[in-house]
Design an enzyme around this catalytic site. Structure first.
Site, mmCIF file in Angstrom:
data_model
loop_
_atom_site.group_PDB
_atom_site.id
_atom_site.type_symbol
_atom_site.label_atom_id
_atom_site.label_comp_id
_atom_site.label_asym_id
_atom_site.label_seq_id
_atom_site.Cartn_x
_atom_site.Cartn_y
_atom_site.Cartn_z
ATOM 1 N N ASP A 1 0.851 -1.196 0.000
ATOM 2 C CA ASP A 1 0.000 0.000 0.000
ATOM 3 C C ASP A 1 0.892 1.254 0.000
ATOM 4 O O ASP A 1 1.847 1.343 0.787
ATOM 5 C CB ASP A 1 -0.855 -0.047 1.283
ATOM 6 C CG ASP A 1 -1.941 1.003 1.311
ATOM 7 O OD1 ASP A 1 -2.411 1.408 0.229
ATOM 8 O OD2 ASP A 1 -2.349 1.403 2.436
ATOM 9 N N HIS A 2 0.593 2.209 -0.861
ATOM 10 C CA HIS A 2 1.329 3.484 -0.912
ATOM 11 C C HIS A 2 2.848 3.346 -1.012
ATOM 12 O O HIS A 2 3.584 3.971 -0.235
ATOM 13 C CB HIS A 2 0.978 4.370 0.297
ATOM 14 C CG HIS A 2 -0.429 4.874 0.259
ATOM 15 N ND1 HIS A 2 -0.840 5.909 -0.549
ATOM 16 C CD2 HIS A 2 -1.536 4.462 0.918
ATOM 17 C CE1 HIS A 2 -2.132 6.115 -0.388
ATOM 18 N NE2 HIS A 2 -2.585 5.243 0.496
ATOM 19 N N GLY B 1 -7.803 8.052 7.716
ATOM 20 C CA GLY B 1 -7.980 8.332 9.137
ATOM 21 C C GLY B 1 -9.428 8.382 9.598
ATOM 22 O O GLY B 1 -10.361 8.112 8.826
HETATM 23 P P1 13P Z 1 -8.878 4.553 5.970
HETATM 24 O O1 13P Z 1 -8.011 5.408 6.817
HETATM 25 O O2 13P Z 1 -10.169 5.225 5.633
HETATM 26 O O3 13P Z 1 -9.100 3.193 6.527
HETATM 27 O O4 13P Z 1 -8.123 4.346 4.564
HETATM 28 C C1 13P Z 1 -7.104 3.391 4.429
HETATM 29 C C2 13P Z 1 -6.375 3.499 3.140
HETATM 30 O O5 13P Z 1 -6.766 4.167 2.206
HETATM 31 C C3 13P Z 1 -5.128 2.730 3.041
HETATM 32 O O6 13P Z 1 -4.450 2.936 1.841
HETATM 33 O O1 G3H Z 2 -2.589 4.811 3.697
HETATM 34 C C1 G3H Z 2 -2.606 4.892 4.903
HETATM 35 C C2 G3H Z 2 -2.842 3.698 5.699
HETATM 36 O O2 G3H Z 2 -3.853 3.938 6.619
HETATM 37 C C3 G3H Z 2 -1.552 3.187 6.300
HETATM 38 O O3 G3H Z 2 -1.254 3.788 7.488
HETATM 39 O O4 G3H Z 2 1.231 4.160 7.285
HETATM 40 O O5 G3H Z 2 0.080 4.194 9.517
HETATM 41 O O6 G3H Z 2 0.397 2.056 8.295
HETATM 42 P P1 G3H Z 2 0.198 3.545 8.193
HETATM 43 ZN ZN ZN Z 3 -4.536 4.940 1.084
#
Ligand code: 13P
Ligand code: G3H
Ligand code: ZN
Length: 331
Positions: free
Chosen positions: A83-84, A187
């Site tokens: 993710d990201h 968030g």
């Molecule tokens: P939320 O913070 O809404 O759960 O989103 C999570 C998210 O987009 C992770 O990439």
């Molecule tokens: O994209 C954001 C997600 O909620 C991941 O959060 O970087 O704290 O694991 P984190």
């Molecule tokens: Zn995200």
């Protein structure tokens, strides 16, 4: 079932007209809770790890728990996703580690804060897609920026996705899935008043890119029941507000197929542990309260699998291997 490429899970979701949750994880209890929900509802599932999660777990630990989840649930298509990802190297490391899918978030610079230009985004995203596809690994890109900042991820400024740029972006980069900015943020404090999402953007992008699964970040609903548990047991989460499930369901109808959820899992765990500590002041066995946390994740995710329409679709198709995807990408 082996780990499957995320592209297959999402392409099948387009075919079947449902959404698939992508649940952020950091530990075994989250993964087990999610897998119990997937097994009971017969749902394909995407488990994703942020850079923060990989750092917290030193990567290898999390990877092997994810692999265990797949081995323990051979009937469930499961994809493991970064993710990201903030740059090419992070994505390359995840691919080397065995992830079947990566997100390159080229909407922000490597610092995960400063917005990039369209051209900068295209450049890094195309580079990751070209590399990942050689290994059969799926790539998610992002165009537009979400509002809000979660643990350092995000510019704090929202820039909604321009549908005509989205069409160009997918053609120039070759990404398999595209995250849109439609007014959500990461968030628990997404909105100050009744949430309105820019769902017309989903409709317009879907018209231009009918075969591209669209992704919605910041999709936690921040359910009042979970906030109440936290607040009733010593927490302080005033004015938390998420995306209503009805808006997510409408987004799924219009073309969103991957729905990112992290915050609701955090809320479920926090509430369960707060309540357990309060009701059992003598507890010292972590299995007792981590077990409650796992159950809370299971319940939260199970209801999402039903609401997103994922339930019942785990056996709709035969899983593809990454090697199958390599030949598909070559064509
Ligand atoms: P939320 O913070 O809404 O759960 O989103 C999570 C998210 O987009 C992770 O990439
Ligand atoms: O994209 C954001 C997600 O909620 C991941 O959060 O970087 O704290 O694991 P984190
Ligand atoms: Zn995200």
């Amino acid at each position: 079932m082996p780990l499957v490429p995320m592209k297959q899970i999402l392409d099948e979701a387009i075919r079947g007209g449902y959404g698939v949750g992508a649940y952020n994880v950091n530990n075994m209890e989250q993964i087990q809770g999610i897998m119990q929900a997937a097994a009971e509802t017969n749902s394909p599932v995407i488990i994703q790890a942020s850079r923060g999660a990989l750092k917290y777990t030193k990567m290898l630990y999390l990877k092997y728990i994810m692999v265990a989840a797949a081995e323990d649930n051979p009937q469930i298509p499961i994809s493991i996703h970064l993710d990201h990802g903030n740059n090419f190297d992070t994505c390359r490391q995840a691919i080397e580690l065995g992830f079947t899918s990566v997100m390159i978030d080229g909407s922000l610079k490597e610092d995960s804060k400063t917005p990039t230009t369209f051209d900068e985004n295209v450049e890094v995203t195309a580079k990751v897609a070209e590399y990942a596809h050689k290994f059969g690994v799926t790539v998610e890109g992002e165009l537009g920026t979400l509002g809000g900042i979660e643990d350092g991820v995000g510019s704090g400024v929202s820039k909604l996705t321009d549908p005509s740029e989205a069409e160009k972006f997918v053609k120039l980069t070759g990404v398999d899935a595209l995250a849109l900015a439609i007014g959500t943020s990461h968030g628990a404090y997404k909105f100050k008043e009744a949430p309105v999402l820019a769902l017309d953007i989903v409709t317009e992008v879907k018209k231009r890119l009918p075969d591209t699964p669209l992704v919605m970040h910041g999709s936690s609903s921040v359910p009042k029941e979970l906030i109440d548990i936290i607040n009733n047991y010593g927490g302080n989460m005033k004015h938390a507000m998420g995306v209503p499930m009805s808006s997510i369901q409408e987004a799924i109808k219009r073309g969103v197929k991957k729905i990112n959820v992290d915050t609701d899992g955090r809320l479920a765990i926090t509430g369960a542990i707060r309540r357990y500590f309060s009701e059992h002041p003598d507890v010292i066995d972590p299995r007792d309260y981590f077990g409650e946390a796992r159950k809370a994740v299971y319940e939260t995710v199970k209801s999402k699998m039903i609401d997103f329409g994922t339930a019942g679709h785990a056996q709709d198709y035969k899983p593809l291997a990454l090697t199958d995807m390599i030949s598909i990408y070559k064509k």
